[in-house]
Enzyme design. Structure first.
Site, PDB file in Angstrom:
ATOM      1  CG  HIS A  17      -0.390   0.004   2.523  1.00  0.00           C
ATOM      2  ND1 HIS A  17       0.258   1.092   3.018  1.00  0.00           N
ATOM      3  CD2 HIS A  17      -0.344  -0.945   3.487  1.00  0.00           C
ATOM      4  CE1 HIS A  17       0.678   0.829   4.242  1.00  0.00           C
ATOM      5  NE2 HIS A  17       0.339  -0.407   4.549  1.00  0.00           N
ATOM      6  CG  HIS A  20       4.294  -1.203   2.193  1.00  0.00           C
ATOM      7  ND1 HIS A  20       3.080  -1.774   1.966  1.00  0.00           N
ATOM      8  CD2 HIS A  20       4.626  -1.518   3.471  1.00  0.00           C
ATOM      9  CE1 HIS A  20       2.687  -2.434   3.038  1.00  0.00           C
ATOM     10  NE2 HIS A  20       3.614  -2.282   3.976  1.00  0.00           N
ATOM     11  CB  CYS A 125       1.590  -7.200  19.032  1.00  0.00           C
ATOM     12  SG  CYS A 125       0.595  -6.826  17.552  1.00  0.00           S
ATOM     13  CB  CYS A 128       4.160  -5.620  16.261  1.00  0.00           C
ATOM     14  SG  CYS A 128       3.023  -4.272  16.462  1.00  0.00           S
ATOM     15  CB  CYS A 143      -1.190  -3.974  19.558  1.00  0.00           C
ATOM     16  SG  CYS A 143       0.006  -3.188  18.462  1.00  0.00           S
ATOM     17  CE  LYS A 295       1.831   1.900  10.057  1.00  0.00           C
ATOM     18  NZ  LYS A 295       2.213   0.533  10.396  1.00  0.00           N
ATOM     19  CE  LYS A 298       0.698  -4.861   4.999  1.00  0.00           C
ATOM     20  NZ  LYS A 298       1.972  -5.397   4.535  1.00  0.00           N
TER      21      LYS A 298
HETATM   22  N1  MSP Z   1       8.804  -6.367   8.052  1.00  0.00           N
HETATM   23  C1  MSP Z   1       8.913  -5.291   8.971  1.00  0.00           C
HETATM   24  C2  MSP Z   1      10.183  -4.497   8.737  1.00  0.00           C
HETATM   25  C3  MSP Z   1      11.452  -5.286   8.790  1.00  0.00           C
HETATM   26  S1  MSP Z   1      12.846  -4.301   8.424  1.00  0.00           S
HETATM   27  C4  MSP Z   1      14.176  -5.232   8.835  1.00  0.00           C
HETATM   28  C5  MSP Z   1       7.704  -4.383   8.828  1.00  0.00           C
HETATM   29  N2  MSP Z   1       7.056  -4.428   7.670  1.00  0.00           N
HETATM   30  S2  MSP Z   1       5.748  -3.589   7.294  1.00  0.00           S
HETATM   31  O1  MSP Z   1       5.355  -4.063   5.997  1.00  0.00           O
HETATM   32  O2  MSP Z   1       4.782  -3.695   8.325  1.00  0.00           O
HETATM   33  O3  MSP Z   1       6.109  -2.075   7.225  1.00  0.00           O
HETATM   34  C6  MSP Z   1       7.386  -1.585   7.053  1.00  0.00           C
HETATM   35  C7  MSP Z   1       7.479  -0.123   6.740  1.00  0.00           C
HETATM   36  O4  MSP Z   1       6.516   0.314   5.780  1.00  0.00           O
HETATM   37  C8  MSP Z   1       7.302   0.883   7.870  1.00  0.00           C
HETATM   38  O5  MSP Z   1       8.368   0.961   8.746  1.00  0.00           O
HETATM   39  C9  MSP Z   1       7.268   2.127   7.026  1.00  0.00           C
HETATM   40  O6  MSP Z   1       8.553   2.378   6.531  1.00  0.00           O
HETATM   41  C10 MSP Z   1       6.345   1.697   5.904  1.00  0.00           C
HETATM   42  N3  MSP Z   1       4.962   1.964   6.242  1.00  0.00           N
HETATM   43  C11 MSP Z   1       3.930   1.080   6.416  1.00  0.00           C
HETATM   44  N4  MSP Z   1       2.797   1.780   6.681  1.00  0.00           N
HETATM   45  C12 MSP Z   1       3.057   3.097   6.690  1.00  0.00           C
HETATM   46  C13 MSP Z   1       2.307   4.275   6.844  1.00  0.00           C
HETATM   47  N5  MSP Z   1       1.013   4.290   7.048  1.00  0.00           N
HETATM   48  N6  MSP Z   1       2.970   5.452   6.737  1.00  0.00           N
HETATM   49  C14 MSP Z   1       4.300   5.534   6.470  1.00  0.00           C
HETATM   50  N7  MSP Z   1       5.028   4.442   6.316  1.00  0.00           N
HETATM   51  C15 MSP Z   1       4.456   3.217   6.454  1.00  0.00           C
HETATM   52  O7  MSP Z   1       7.424  -3.648   9.745  1.00  0.00           O
END
Ligand code: MSP
Length: 504
Positions: A17, A20, A125, A128, A143, A295, A298
């Site tokens: 999304h 990312h 969690c 997380c 969480c 925030k 997903k």
């Molecule tokens: N897999 C772990 C990260 C491991 S790194 C060694 C993880 N993944 S995640 O898919 O949940 O999200 C990772 C990153 O996506 C967040 O840290 C951020 O950089 C980005 N984001 C996800 N949702 C976001 C927002 N709503 N806003 C901004 N960034 C976001 O955590």
């Protein structure tokens, strides 16, 4: 000095999304800017495929984790080029080469005496994949990020002796005040460290979806240690036949969202110290993209589909919007309405118009030719120091501040057109020299600003520079006066206003 920048690796429990896309775009701007500076650049992104976030989502769908991982990893891989991201490699934590590095490095951490057997009891969690300390739990044992109920875990694990790194970490923060930025995140991480570090599980017993622990087949590594090591493992196999580790490690910048600060600012440096590996130079923490004050995520379901936005407006507009709208490092709201507003008022009206006016006047009044000669010092003064300021901001991962500096010049040039009124000069043959000066100066200013804008909007900027007959993209070419435009070519609208409506 080589420049090595990373994004977090994204969980493959669902499709990508906008959140990312955000981190990937920001990292891409840094990577492109440093390539302009002729540095050796390596830009890494990829997917995090183990642990509960993925195993639980797969089970809910009635499929194997590997199948879900394969399906969604492809969507993340496909997102990068559609965003215009110029990553040099895409890592998946199910790559066997990555798994082997995880086993080797975590084996070394154990050999170095930082691992022991114990029992974990506490709150967890699964979304997380995080063990929550008592002071990190919302009311009703929830969480704070996902608002879901935490589970009570009791498990025999191997532990990583994080507590032993309290002092070394405090020293790291003292000696390297730039290790974590912005400052508020540095303070947050440091106060977490100072509040006393507890040892953390290094392995999981209950879970089978992960990298096998070589010294105990009944365990897999805790997903965060497996995931963090991607930044290091990727270099060993990204280029078949070549190990880039010596050349590129340590990383220059890890860009991350604020939700994963503790893992990157505390666990990660401690783990590297325990393994005897050099630490990264900077961790930069950005905020959340919010929709309706929450925030975007997903699991909360309030997501904007980046593919749909790109389909309608193009990747450049999305890249510009995200870095312009939300100050990089802070939280900020995004919405379709504010997107459309910026698209129209800034991209179409300010930059698009400036480009079409400049090229249009040169075609109309000078048949597309630009005479050689001096540049108007009035505009020259407003460009003084610009490239250097942009460079300083990007060196600090201040992508929004850098963009704002460039955009002030875009606005300035529109004012310059109004002040000079070339259409008046064009009516008076005696003022032909003045008109030449104004048009030449505008074309040069537009060129220099476009070179600086290129990391943000590569496709549009390349089109514009091609129309200006000045394709040079190096950082040296970003100086006002560094280019010599001899002629311009017609350019189709950079940011057309008559776009099809959403969903059409
Ligand atoms: N897999 C772990 C990260 C491991 S790194 C060694 C993880 N993944 S995640 O898919 O949940 O999200 C990772 C990153 O996506 C967040 O840290 C951020 O950089 C980005 N984001 C996800 N949702 C976001 C927002 N709503 N806003 C901004 N960034 C976001 O955590």
């Amino acid at each position: 000095m080589p420049f090595y920048v990373t994004t977090p690796i994204y969980y493959v429990n669902a499709a990508p999304h906008l959140g990312h896309a955000y981190t990937t775009i920001a990292a891409d701007v840094m990577a492109r800017h440093h390539r302009q500076r002729a540095e050796e650049v390596f830009f890494l992104t990829g997917t995090d495929e183990h642990g509960e976030p993925v195993a639980d989502a797969a089970h809910a769908l009635g499929i194997e984790p590997q199948e879900l991982a394969d399906r969604n990893a492809e969507r993340f891989r496909a997102l990068a080029p559609r965003l215009g991201a110029s990553n040099d490699f895409f890592i998946r934590t199910t790559d066997p080469q990555h798994e082997a590095v995880v086993q080797r490095v975590l084996g070394a951490v154990r050999d170095n005496g930082h691992v022991y057997e114990g029992t974990y009891e506490g709150w967890y969690c699964p979304r997380c994949a995080d063990f929550k300390a008592d002071n990190e739990i919302d009311e009703g044992n929830r969480c704070p990020i996902h608002h879901t109920e935490l589970t009570r875990e009791q498990e025999d694990n191997y532990f990583f002796r994080l507590s032993a790194f309290q002092e070394p970490l405090e020293r790291l923060y003292e000696e390297h005040p730039g290790f974590v930025a912005p400052r508020s995140r540095y303070n947050e991480a440091l106060s977490f460290i100072r509040s006393g570090l507890r040892d953390v599980p290094l392995t999981r017993h209950k879970l089978s979806w992960g990298v096998r622990v070589p010294w105990d087949e009944e365990h897999v590594f805790y997903v965060w240690f497996d995931a963090l090591l991607n930044y290091y493992s990727a270099l060993s196999y990204a280029r078949p036949g070549t190990d880039l580790t010596d050349e590129l490690w340590p990383a220059s910048y890890h860009l991350i969202g604020k939700d994963i600060l503790r893992f990157h600012a505390v666990y990660w440096p401690a783990l590297l110290m325990a393994a005897g590996i050099e630490l990264p130079e900077h961790v930069f923490v950005h905020g959340f993209l919010l929709m309706d004050g929450e925030k975007m995520s997903k699991s909360l379901g309030n997501v904007l589909d980046p593919f749909a936005v790109i389909e309608r407006f193009g990747a450049d507009a999305l890249r510009f919007y995200l870095l312009r709208e939300v100050p990089f490092g802070a939280d900020g709201s995004v919405s379709t309405a504010s997107f459309e507003l910026r698209y129209e008022s800034e991209l179409a009206n300010e930059l698009g118009n400036l480009a079409s006016r400049t090229i249009g006047m040169l075609s109309r009044y000078r048949d597309g030719g630009v005479s050689a000669g001096e540049l108007d010092p009035v505009l020259g003064r407003d460009f003084e120091g610009l490239a250097e300021t942009v460079r300083t901001h990007i060196d600090r991962a201040e992508m929004t501040l850098a963009l704002d500096q460039i955009w002030q010049r875009v606005k300035r040039m529109n004012r310059y057109v109004e002040e000079q009124a070339p259409w008046v000069l064009a009516k008076d043959e005696a003022r032909a020299g003045e008109l030449d000066l104004v048009l030449r100066t505008l074309a040069e200013g537009l060129r220099a600003a476009t070179v600086l804008l290129w990391p943000y909007m590569p496709v549009s900027c390349e089109r514009l520079l091609a129309a200006l007959g000045a394709p040079e993209l190096s950082f040296a070419a970003a100086e006002f006066g560094a280019g010599a435009i001899r002629g311009v070519r017609a350019l189709d609208s950079l940011f057309p206003k008559d776009l099809p409506p959403a969903g059409a």
